[in-house]
Design a protein around this motif. Sequence first.
Motif, PDB file in Angstrom:
ATOM      1  N   GLY A  83      32.242  31.907  41.216  1.00  0.00           N
ATOM      2  CA  GLY A  83      31.885  32.453  39.902  1.00  0.00           C
ATOM      3  C   GLY A  83      34.197  32.932  40.040  1.00  0.00           C
ATOM      4  O   GLY A  83      34.256  33.861  40.926  1.00  0.00           O
ATOM      5  N   LYS A  84      34.849  32.835  38.238  1.00  0.00           N
ATOM      6  CA  LYS A  84      35.939  33.346  38.910  1.00  0.00           C
ATOM      7  C   LYS A  84      36.112  34.650  39.259  1.00  0.00           C
ATOM      8  O   LYS A  84      37.264  34.998  39.013  1.00  0.00           O
ATOM      9  CB  LYS A  84      36.262  32.707  37.455  1.00  0.00           C
ATOM     10  N   ALA A  85      35.551  35.359  38.327  1.00  0.00           N
ATOM     11  CA  ALA A  85      35.078  36.758  37.787  1.00  0.00           C
ATOM     12  C   ALA A  85      35.182  37.270  40.339  1.00  0.00           C
ATOM     13  O   ALA A  85      36.331  38.770  40.418  1.00  0.00           O
ATOM     14  CB  ALA A  85      34.759  37.479  37.375  1.00  0.00           C
ATOM     15  N   ILE A  86      34.415  37.407  40.337  1.00  0.00           N
ATOM     16  CA  ILE A  86      34.600  37.489  41.995  1.00  0.00           C
ATOM     17  C   ILE A  86      35.094  37.005  43.082  1.00  0.00           C
ATOM     18  O   ILE A  86      35.900  37.828  43.429  1.00  0.00           O
ATOM     19  CB  ILE A  86      32.718  37.300  41.805  1.00  0.00           C
ATOM     20  N   GLU A  87      36.187  35.864  42.860  1.00  0.00           N
ATOM     21  CA  GLU A  87      36.400  35.097  43.411  1.00  0.00           C
ATOM     22  C   GLU A  87      38.136  36.519  43.081  1.00  0.00           C
ATOM     23  O   GLU A  87      39.091  36.779  43.661  1.00  0.00           O
ATOM     24  CB  GLU A  87      36.886  33.887  42.873  1.00  0.00           C
ATOM     25  N   PHE A  88      38.257  36.449  42.006  1.00  0.00           N
ATOM     26  CA  PHE A  88      39.363  37.607  41.791  1.00  0.00           C
ATOM     27  C   PHE A  88      39.603  38.385  42.462  1.00  0.00           C
ATOM     28  O   PHE A  88      40.311  38.588  42.652  1.00  0.00           O
ATOM     29  CB  PHE A  88      39.670  37.376  40.002  1.00  0.00           C
ATOM     30  N   LEU A  89      38.188  39.003  42.116  1.00  0.00           N
ATOM     31  CA  LEU A  89      37.996  40.673  42.538  1.00  0.00           C
ATOM     32  C   LEU A  89      38.275  40.005  44.258  1.00  0.00           C
ATOM     33  O   LEU A  89      39.083  41.508  44.925  1.00  0.00           O
ATOM     34  CB  LEU A  89      36.388  40.774  42.515  1.00  0.00           C
ATOM     35  N   ILE A  90      37.693  39.701  45.073  1.00  0.00           N
ATOM     36  CA  ILE A  90      37.725  39.219  46.294  1.00  0.00           C
ATOM     37  C   ILE A  90      39.710  38.957  46.426  1.00  0.00           C
ATOM     38  O   ILE A  90      40.134  39.829  47.312  1.00  0.00           O
ATOM     39  CB  ILE A  90      37.672  37.761  47.130  1.00  0.00           C
ATOM     40  N   LEU A  91      39.818  37.851  45.369  1.00  0.00           N
ATOM     41  CA  LEU A  91      41.754  37.913  45.204  1.00  0.00           C
ATOM     42  C   LEU A  91      42.536  39.538  45.230  1.00  0.00           C
ATOM     43  O   LEU A  91      43.472  39.726  46.535  1.00  0.00           O
ATOM     44  CB  LEU A  91      42.106  36.928  44.628  1.00  0.00           C
ATOM     45  N   CYS A  92      41.489  40.609  44.961  1.00  0.00           N
ATOM     46  CA  CYS A  92      42.750  41.408  44.072  1.00  0.00           C
ATOM     47  C   CYS A  92      42.436  42.703  45.019  1.00  0.00           C
ATOM     48  O   CYS A  92      43.610  43.279  46.408  1.00  0.00           O
ATOM     49  CB  CYS A  92      41.979  42.664  43.238  1.00  0.00           C
ATOM     50  N   VAL A  93      41.167  43.030  45.917  1.00  0.00           N
ATOM     51  CA  VAL A  93      40.916  43.461  46.734  1.00  0.00           C
ATOM     52  C   VAL A  93      42.074  42.934  48.208  1.00  0.00           C
ATOM     53  O   VAL A  93      41.818  43.604  49.182  1.00  0.00           O
ATOM     54  CB  VAL A  93      39.468  43.026  47.634  1.00  0.00           C
ATOM     55  N   SER A  94      42.200  41.954  48.777  1.00  0.00           N
ATOM     56  CA  SER A  94      43.111  40.700  49.525  1.00  0.00           C
ATOM     57  C   SER A  94      44.495  41.554  49.790  1.00  0.00           C
ATOM     58  O   SER A  94      44.721  42.058  50.490  1.00  0.00           O
ATOM     59  CB  SER A  94      42.835  39.601  49.727  1.00  0.00           C
ATOM     60  N   GLY A  95      44.777  41.360  48.092  1.00  0.00           N
ATOM     61  CA  GLY A  95      45.969  42.690  47.894  1.00  0.00           C
ATOM     62  C   GLY A  95      46.223  43.387  48.287  1.00  0.00           C
ATOM     63  O   GLY A  95      47.357  44.093  48.641  1.00  0.00           O
ATOM     64  N   VAL A  96      45.391  44.021  47.871  1.00  0.00           N
ATOM     65  CA  VAL A  96      45.316  45.869  48.180  1.00  0.00           C
ATOM     66  C   VAL A  96      45.297  46.101  49.288  1.00  0.00           C
ATOM     67  O   VAL A  96      46.486  46.684  49.784  1.00  0.00           O
ATOM     68  CB  VAL A  96      43.820  46.429  48.025  1.00  0.00           C
ATOM     69  N   VAL A 107      38.423  34.421  52.691  1.00  0.00           N
ATOM     70  CA  VAL A 107      37.125  33.777  52.324  1.00  0.00           C
ATOM     71  C   VAL A 107      37.567  33.734  50.989  1.00  0.00           C
ATOM     72  O   VAL A 107      36.673  32.467  49.741  1.00  0.00           O
ATOM     73  CB  VAL A 107      36.385  35.374  52.278  1.00  0.00           C
ATOM     74  N   PHE A 108      38.379  33.894  49.801  1.00  0.00           N
ATOM     75  CA  PHE A 108      38.658  33.308  48.636  1.00  0.00           C
ATOM     76  C   PHE A 108      39.225  32.244  48.666  1.00  0.00           C
ATOM     77  O   PHE A 108      38.045  31.309  47.673  1.00  0.00           O
ATOM     78  CB  PHE A 108      39.923  33.926  48.009  1.00  0.00           C
ATOM     79  N   PHE A 109      39.475  31.247  49.244  1.00  0.00           N
ATOM     80  CA  PHE A 109      40.339  29.898  49.430  1.00  0.00           C
ATOM     81  C   PHE A 109      38.439  29.341  49.633  1.00  0.00           C
ATOM     82  O   PHE A 109      38.859  28.125  49.247  1.00  0.00           O
ATOM     83  CB  PHE A 109      40.639  29.691  50.173  1.00  0.00           C
ATOM     84  N   ASN A 110      37.953  30.056  50.534  1.00  0.00           N
ATOM     85  CA  ASN A 110      36.553  29.238  50.757  1.00  0.00           C
ATOM     86  C   ASN A 110      35.526  29.470  49.758  1.00  0.00           C
ATOM     87  O   ASN A 110      34.547  28.299  49.575  1.00  0.00           O
ATOM     88  CB  ASN A 110      36.065  29.712  52.343  1.00  0.00           C
ATOM     89  N   SER A 111      36.083  30.244  48.492  1.00  0.00           N
ATOM     90  CA  SER A 111      34.500  30.278  48.106  1.00  0.00           C
ATOM     91  C   SER A 111      34.781  29.567  45.731  1.00  0.00           C
ATOM     92  O   SER A 111      34.582  30.713  45.322  1.00  0.00           O
ATOM     93  CB  SER A 111      34.396  31.671  47.959  1.00  0.00           C
ATOM     94  N   ILE A 112      36.582  29.162  46.396  1.00  0.00           N
ATOM     95  CA  ILE A 112      36.953  28.578  44.949  1.00  0.00           C
ATOM     96  C   ILE A 112      36.085  27.773  44.721  1.00  0.00           C
ATOM     97  O   ILE A 112      35.997  26.983  45.110  1.00  0.00           O
ATOM     98  CB  ILE A 112      38.368  27.733  44.744  1.00  0.00           C
ATOM     99  N   GLY A 113      35.667  27.716  43.516  1.00  0.00           N
ATOM    100  CA  GLY A 113      34.846  27.272  42.595  1.00  0.00           C
ATOM    101  C   GLY A 113      33.507  27.289  42.848  1.00  0.00           C
ATOM    102  O   GLY A 113      31.837  26.941  42.537  1.00  0.00           O
ATOM    103  N   ALA A 114      32.397  28.190  43.494  1.00  0.00           N
ATOM    104  CA  ALA A 114      31.465  28.918  44.597  1.00  0.00           C
ATOM    105  C   ALA A 114      30.770  29.888  43.827  1.00  0.00           C
ATOM    106  O   ALA A 114      29.604  30.119  43.546  1.00  0.00           O
ATOM    107  CB  ALA A 114      31.105  28.615  45.798  1.00  0.00           C
TER     108      ALA A 114
END
Length: 130
Positions: A105-118, A96-103
């Motif tokens: 916003g940086k904050a929400i995309e970073f949040l998705i990446l952090c949740v994936s890391g968790v 989802v993070f890679f599909n949403s790059i640029g769509a």
Amino acid sequence: MEKYTVSKTIGLVAGIIFILSALGFGGLYMLGTSLGKALGSQTGPSVDVPFMFVVLMYILLIGFITGLGSLGLKRKAWRSGYFVFCWSMGLLLLIVFFNSIGALGKAIEFLILCVSGVYFLLGYFVKKEE
């Protein structure tokens, strides 16, 4: 230190965060749609209302599985299923993070990446503490 302490802590915190975010999302959605109807700014009957409740229930279910699933890690079958759940959620959120790059916003995309890391971290600790 008791076995699976780190996994239980991360799982419960992540589950509580998911449940609270689902309740906040549902509350804001209900507030927005009711204000739209009250102010007359809605153009027609909303077709996506049942779909939004399905999404809300799905997020709640993920939160409950994440939080309550970490409590049953002493059983081998549950532990292996929980490990697969955590890694698949981490992988899906990474997609989802890679599909949403640029769509979104940086904050929400970073949040998705952090949740994936968790979720990846939670799966790692479940496997490591065996």
